[in-house]
Write a protein that holds these residues in place. Structure first.
Motif, PDB file in Angstrom:
ATOM      1  N   ALA A 107     -32.809 -12.066  26.828  1.00 55.46           N
ATOM      2  CA  ALA A 107     -32.611 -11.374  28.102  1.00 55.46           C
ATOM      3  C   ALA A 107     -31.613 -12.066  29.015  1.00 55.46           C
ATOM      4  O   ALA A 107     -30.725 -11.422  29.594  1.00 55.46           O
ATOM      5  N   ASP A 108     -31.697 -13.392  29.144  1.00 56.56           N
ATOM      6  CA  ASP A 108     -30.780 -14.079  30.053  1.00 56.56           C
ATOM      7  C   ASP A 108     -29.356 -14.070  29.514  1.00 56.56           C
ATOM      8  O   ASP A 108     -28.392 -13.910  30.281  1.00 56.56           O
ATOM      9  N   ARG A 109     -29.207 -14.241  28.198  1.00 58.17           N
ATOM     10  CA  ARG A 109     -27.864 -14.197  27.603  1.00 58.17           C
ATOM     11  C   ARG A 109     -27.289 -12.782  27.687  1.00 58.17           C
ATOM     12  O   ARG A 109     -26.090 -12.599  27.949  1.00 58.17           O
ATOM     13  N   HIS A 110     -28.129 -11.792  27.439  1.00 57.74           N
ATOM     14  CA  HIS A 110     -27.684 -10.402  27.519  1.00 57.74           C
ATOM     15  C   HIS A 110     -27.212 -10.071  28.933  1.00 57.74           C
ATOM     16  O   HIS A 110     -26.196  -9.389  29.128  1.00 57.74           O
ATOM     17  N   ALA A 111     -27.928 -10.568  29.938  1.00 57.73           N
ATOM     18  CA  ALA A 111     -27.528 -10.330  31.330  1.00 57.73           C
ATOM     19  C   ALA A 111     -26.190 -10.988  31.639  1.00 57.73           C
ATOM     20  O   ALA A 111     -25.344 -10.413  32.344  1.00 57.73           O
ATOM     21  N   ALA A 112     -25.968 -12.191  31.106  1.00 61.82           N
ATOM     22  CA  ALA A 112     -24.682 -12.865  31.314  1.00 61.82           C
ATOM     23  C   ALA A 112     -23.553 -12.102  30.634  1.00 61.82           C
ATOM     24  O   ALA A 112     -22.444 -11.973  31.175  1.00 61.82           O
ATOM     25  N   ILE A 113     -23.824 -11.590  29.446  1.00 58.74           N
ATOM     26  CA  ILE A 113     -22.831 -10.780  28.732  1.00 58.74           C
ATOM     27  C   ILE A 113     -22.493  -9.532  29.545  1.00 58.74           C
ATOM     28  O   ILE A 113     -21.320  -9.147  29.671  1.00 58.74           O
ATOM     29  N   ALA A 114     -23.498  -8.898  30.115  1.00 62.34           N
ATOM     30  CA  ALA A 114     -23.262  -7.684  30.908  1.00 62.34           C
ATOM     31  C   ALA A 114     -22.347  -7.961  32.093  1.00 62.34           C
ATOM     32  O   ALA A 114     -21.530  -7.106  32.463  1.00 62.34           O
ATOM     33  N   ARG A 115     -22.466  -9.140  32.690  1.00 65.57           N
ATOM     34  CA  ARG A 115     -21.597  -9.452  33.834  1.00 65.57           C
ATOM     35  C   ARG A 115     -20.123  -9.459  33.430  1.00 65.57           C
ATOM     36  O   ARG A 115     -19.253  -9.069  34.220  1.00 65.57           O
ATOM     37  N   SER A 116     -19.841  -9.919  32.221  1.00 60.68           N
ATOM     38  CA  SER A 116     -18.454  -9.872  31.726  1.00 60.68           C
ATOM     39  C   SER A 116     -18.085  -8.483  31.233  1.00 60.68           C
ATOM     40  O   SER A 116     -17.010  -7.952  31.544  1.00 60.68           O
ATOM     41  N   TYR A 117     -18.973  -7.894  30.466  1.00 59.88           N
ATOM     42  CA  TYR A 117     -18.708  -6.596  29.848  1.00 59.88           C
ATOM     43  C   TYR A 117     -18.468  -5.525  30.903  1.00 59.88           C
ATOM     44  O   TYR A 117     -17.618  -4.639  30.734  1.00 59.88           O
ATOM     45  N   SER A 118     -19.200  -5.604  32.007  1.00 52.87           N
ATOM     46  CA  SER A 118     -19.084  -4.596  33.050  1.00 52.87           C
ATOM     47  C   SER A 118     -17.699  -4.562  33.676  1.00 52.87           C
ATOM     48  O   SER A 118     -17.290  -3.531  34.233  1.00 52.87           O
ATOM     49  N   THR A 119     -16.952  -5.661  33.585  1.00 53.50           N
ATOM     50  CA  THR A 119     -15.605  -5.686  34.170  1.00 53.50           C
ATOM     51  C   THR A 119     -14.654  -4.765  33.409  1.00 53.50           C
ATOM     52  O   THR A 119     -13.623  -4.357  33.964  1.00 53.50           O
ATOM     53  N   LEU A 120     -14.974  -4.469  32.158  1.00 55.13           N
ATOM     54  CA  LEU A 120     -14.226  -3.449  31.422  1.00 55.13           C
ATOM     55  C   LEU A 120     -14.815  -2.061  31.645  1.00 55.13           C
ATOM     56  O   LEU A 120     -14.096  -1.098  31.903  1.00 55.13           O
ATOM     57  N   ILE A 121     -16.146  -1.973  31.515  1.00 55.12           N
ATOM     58  CA  ILE A 121     -16.815  -0.680  31.619  1.00 55.12           C
ATOM     59  C   ILE A 121     -16.510   0.012  32.946  1.00 55.12           C
ATOM     60  O   ILE A 121     -16.335   1.235  33.001  1.00 55.12           O
ATOM     61  N   GLU A 122     -16.419  -0.741  34.032  1.00 58.17           N
ATOM     62  CA  GLU A 122     -16.227  -0.111  35.341  1.00 58.17           C
ATOM     63  C   GLU A 122     -14.920   0.661  35.432  1.00 58.17           C
ATOM     64  O   GLU A 122     -14.772   1.544  36.279  1.00 58.17           O
ATOM     65  N   HIS A 123     -13.965   0.368  34.561  1.00 58.07           N
ATOM     66  CA  HIS A 123     -12.662   1.047  34.594  1.00 58.07           C
ATOM     67  C   HIS A 123     -12.525   2.136  33.529  1.00 58.07           C
ATOM     68  O   HIS A 123     -11.468   2.787  33.464  1.00 58.07           O
ATOM     69  N   CYS A 124     -13.555   2.340  32.690  1.00 54.53           N
ATOM     70  CA  CYS A 124     -13.347   3.169  31.499  1.00 54.53           C
ATOM     71  C   CYS A 124     -13.026   4.621  31.837  1.00 54.53           C
ATOM     72  O   CYS A 124     -12.134   5.219  31.217  1.00 54.53           O
ATOM     73  N   VAL A 125     -13.719   5.203  32.796  1.00 53.82           N
ATOM     74  CA  VAL A 125     -13.468   6.606  33.131  1.00 53.82           C
ATOM     75  C   VAL A 125     -12.094   6.770  33.782  1.00 53.82           C
ATOM     76  O   VAL A 125     -11.318   7.659  33.405  1.00 53.82           O
ATOM     77  N   ASP A 126     -11.768   5.921  34.737  1.00 51.76           N
ATOM     78  CA  ASP A 126     -10.473   6.033  35.423  1.00 51.76           C
ATOM     79  C   ASP A 126      -9.308   5.856  34.454  1.00 51.76           C
ATOM     80  O   ASP A 126      -8.299   6.588  34.546  1.00 51.76           O
ATOM     81  N   GLU A 127      -9.424   4.890  33.544  1.00 45.80           N
ATOM     82  CA  GLU A 127      -8.317   4.654  32.609  1.00 45.80           C
ATOM     83  C   GLU A 127      -8.163   5.799  31.620  1.00 45.80           C
ATOM     84  O   GLU A 127      -7.040   6.163  31.249  1.00 45.80           O
ATOM     85  N   HIS A 128      -9.266   6.378  31.166  1.00 42.23           N
ATOM     86  CA  HIS A 128      -9.159   7.569  30.314  1.00 42.23           C
ATOM     87  C   HIS A 128      -8.540   8.730  31.079  1.00 42.23           C
ATOM     88  O   HIS A 128      -7.651   9.421  30.556  1.00 42.23           O
ATOM     89  N   ARG A 129      -9.003   8.946  32.289  1.00 41.97           N
ATOM     90  CA  ARG A 129      -8.482  10.091  33.043  1.00 41.97           C
ATOM     91  C   ARG A 129      -6.991   9.944  33.309  1.00 41.97           C
ATOM     92  O   ARG A 129      -6.258  10.950  33.335  1.00 41.97           O
ATOM     93  N   ALA A 130      -6.529   8.706  33.479  1.00 41.21           N
ATOM     94  CA  ALA A 130      -5.095   8.494  33.676  1.00 41.21           C
ATOM     95  C   ALA A 130      -4.317   8.901  32.422  1.00 41.21           C
ATOM     96  O   ALA A 130      -3.266   9.558  32.519  1.00 41.21           O
ATOM     97  N   LEU A 131      -4.808   8.523  31.248  1.00 35.64           N
ATOM     98  CA  LEU A 131      -4.114   8.903  30.017  1.00 35.64           C
ATOM     99  C   LEU A 131      -4.286  10.387  29.709  1.00 35.64           C
ATOM    100  O   LEU A 131      -3.379  11.021  29.148  1.00 35.64           O
ATOM    101  N   ILE A 132      -5.434  10.947  30.052  1.00 33.83           N
ATOM    102  CA  ILE A 132      -5.633  12.389  29.867  1.00 33.83           C
ATOM    103  C   ILE A 132      -4.650  13.167  30.733  1.00 33.83           C
ATOM    104  O   ILE A 132      -4.044  14.149  30.289  1.00 33.83           O
ATOM    105  N   GLU A 133      -4.444  12.717  31.959  1.00 33.01           N
ATOM    106  CA  GLU A 133      -3.469  13.358  32.846  1.00 33.01           C
ATOM    107  C   GLU A 133      -2.061  13.232  32.283  1.00 33.01           C
ATOM    108  O   GLU A 133      -1.301  14.211  32.235  1.00 33.01           O
ATOM    109  N   ALA A 134      -1.712  12.041  31.817  1.00 32.47           N
ATOM    110  CA  ALA A 134      -0.354  11.822  31.306  1.00 32.47           C
ATOM    111  C   ALA A 134      -0.092  12.610  30.030  1.00 32.47           C
ATOM    112  O   ALA A 134       1.023  13.089  29.804  1.00 32.47           O
ATOM    113  N   SER A 135      -1.120  12.739  29.187  1.00 32.01           N
ATOM    114  CA  SER A 135      -0.942  13.380  27.880  1.00 32.01           C
ATOM    115  C   SER A 135      -1.237  14.870  27.898  1.00 32.01           C
ATOM    116  O   SER A 135      -1.053  15.550  26.877  1.00 32.01           O
ATOM    117  N   GLY A 136      -1.708  15.389  29.021  1.00 33.26           N
ATOM    118  CA  GLY A 136      -2.015  16.817  29.107  1.00 33.26           C
ATOM    119  C   GLY A 136      -3.221  17.238  28.308  1.00 33.26           C
ATOM    120  O   GLY A 136      -3.291  18.378  27.818  1.00 33.26           O
TER     121      GLY A 136
END
Length: 410
Positions: free
Chosen positions: A99-128
């Motif tokens: 549990a403690d290691r998983h929570a530490a991993i989430a703190r790093s992993y979340s820095t990518l996850i928080e951008h996933c929708v915005d970054e996809h939508r940017a490429l979806i907009e660019a690619s039509g």
């Protein structure tokens, strides 16, 4: 043929890397043995999981481990002959899942996850590719109040820690949202900030077409012919570039091992099948049957049923017993008609024991870069990975701290 860089692997991650490098002014060759999006990126459930801040952990309670050990579980199966090779990996996976290691991993992993929708939508907009996008989230449905209460508590914690938005639905609200689902279900959780797509393969191909429209080149080639500094054999001849990116999903370790890198990569295999919907039934969003371990998703081809995890050698023969086991349950949950595919599709999720991808430079070879190991979140994290790696390769400020994802962390 000379380029600034060659990207090996044309799945969601590799195509996203190629696009972002190209957007930063590099001439890029994208090389794969098949057309873009034809392997792991072809057959997933189509989720862009903004809620996925905690990557899927290995169970640590004895009851669940015993259930999996019997090899009859609907959500996880394994090949007995693969276990001697997989046990060291699984032990490390279990270790990092405390549990403690998983929570530490989430703190790093979340820095990518928080951008996933915005970054996809940017490429979806660019690619039509707007027609492929489905906003409004996805559902976890429940058969017991105990499971629903536990999942709501998790969602509340994720909301407090990382701003994960959700709404809890009782049975009546679930029936209004999805009238064709079984009335035996007690309720659901909807993760409202997530997106999904109606055809993951078509999305990868849309990004790849955008890459080509901007002048990028896509080649059929053999990644195992990669040689320093750096060249690879393709159907159009040998390509040369000052830098190379290995983004081959579950086969990335095959190529990286040629240069002396022993990276802990294993696969979780999974299957899908498409079905017709009968009696006018309609599914409006992806639905995870939480306690059984399968997902049904409305796709361009029909209703896609995807299974849980199968632990096996990467290229072992297909054994779709999980699909056969959950199909009758899925038919009771939603009115599925005839199978639409000739045979079940088999995909391979590339996994690291600490549940985080490998993104960054190869430490012993100048201008060799890695982008793989995204497990269940290859579709989710493709564009943000592409942006992060392109920023690292061009010396730009990065969207997230790359240190947790370095290749020498193991």
């Amino acid at each position: 043929m000379k380029f600034d860089t060659v990207v090996l692997g044309a799945g969601m991650v590799g195509v996203s890397v190629a696009v972002h490098l190209q957007q930063r002014g590099l001439s890029v060759a994208l090389v794969d043995r098949k057309a873009p999006g034809s392997e792991t990126s072809f057959g997933n459930a189509g989720l862009i999981q903004r809620e996925g801040v905690y990557p899927y952990a290995f169970p640590r309670d004895a009851r669940t481990l015993l259930r999996y050990a019997r090899n009859r579980s609907l959500d996880v199966r394994y090949h007995v002959d693969a276990m001697p090779r997989l046990l060291p990996f699984l032990y490390r996976y279990w270790h990092y899942s405390r549990a403690d290691r998983h929570a530490a991993i989430a703190r790093s992993y979340s820095t990518l996850i928080e951008h996933c929708v915005d970054e996809h939508r940017a490429l979806i907009e660019a690619s039509g590719a707007h027609a492929l996008l489905r906003e409004g989230g996805w559902l976890k449905v429940f058969r017991s109040a105990h499971k629903q209460d536990a999942e709501v508590r998790n969602a509340q914690r994720w909301n407090a820690e990382y701003g994960v938005a959700f709404e809890a639905l009782d049975a009546a609200q679930l029936r209004r949202a999805e009238p064709s689902l079984s009335h035996a279900l007690l309720g659901a959780l909807r993760y409202t900030d997530a997106d999904s797509v109606s055809d993951p393969n078509a999305l990868v191909m849309a990004y790849a077409r955008y890459f080509e429209q901007r002048g990028g080149r896509i080649f059929i080639g053999d990644a195992t012919t990669l040689e320093p500094h750096w060249s690879v054999e393709t159907d159009a001849g040998r390509i040369d570039a000052p830098s190379a990116v290995i983004s081959l999903g579950p086969w990335s370790d095959t190529v990286s091992a040629r240069f002396g890198y022993r990276l802990p990569l294993a696969v979780k295999r999974g299957y899908h099948m498409h079905y017709a919907a009968i009696d006018g039934a309609q599914l409006n969003q992806p639905v995870l049957d939480t306690e059984i371990g399968y997902m049904i998703t409305p796709m361009a081809r029909g209703i896609r049923l995807t299974t849980g995890a199968e632990l096996a050698a990467c290229d072992a023969p297909a054994t779709p017993v999980q699909l056969d086991a959950v199909e009758p349950i899925a038919r009771d949950t939603f009115p599925l008609g005839a199978r639409l595919d000739e045979r079940p599709w088999l995909g391979r999720r590339p996994c690291t024991p600490d549940m985080m991808p490998i993104i960054g430079p190869a430490k012993r070879h100048k201008d060799l870069w890695f982008a793989f190991g995204h497990a269940h979140h290859g579709l989710t994290l493709g564009p943000v990975t592409g942006r992060l790696l392109a920023e690292m390769m061009t010396g730009a400020p990065t969207i997230a701290d790359p240190h947790p994802f370095r290749s020498d962390r193991f």
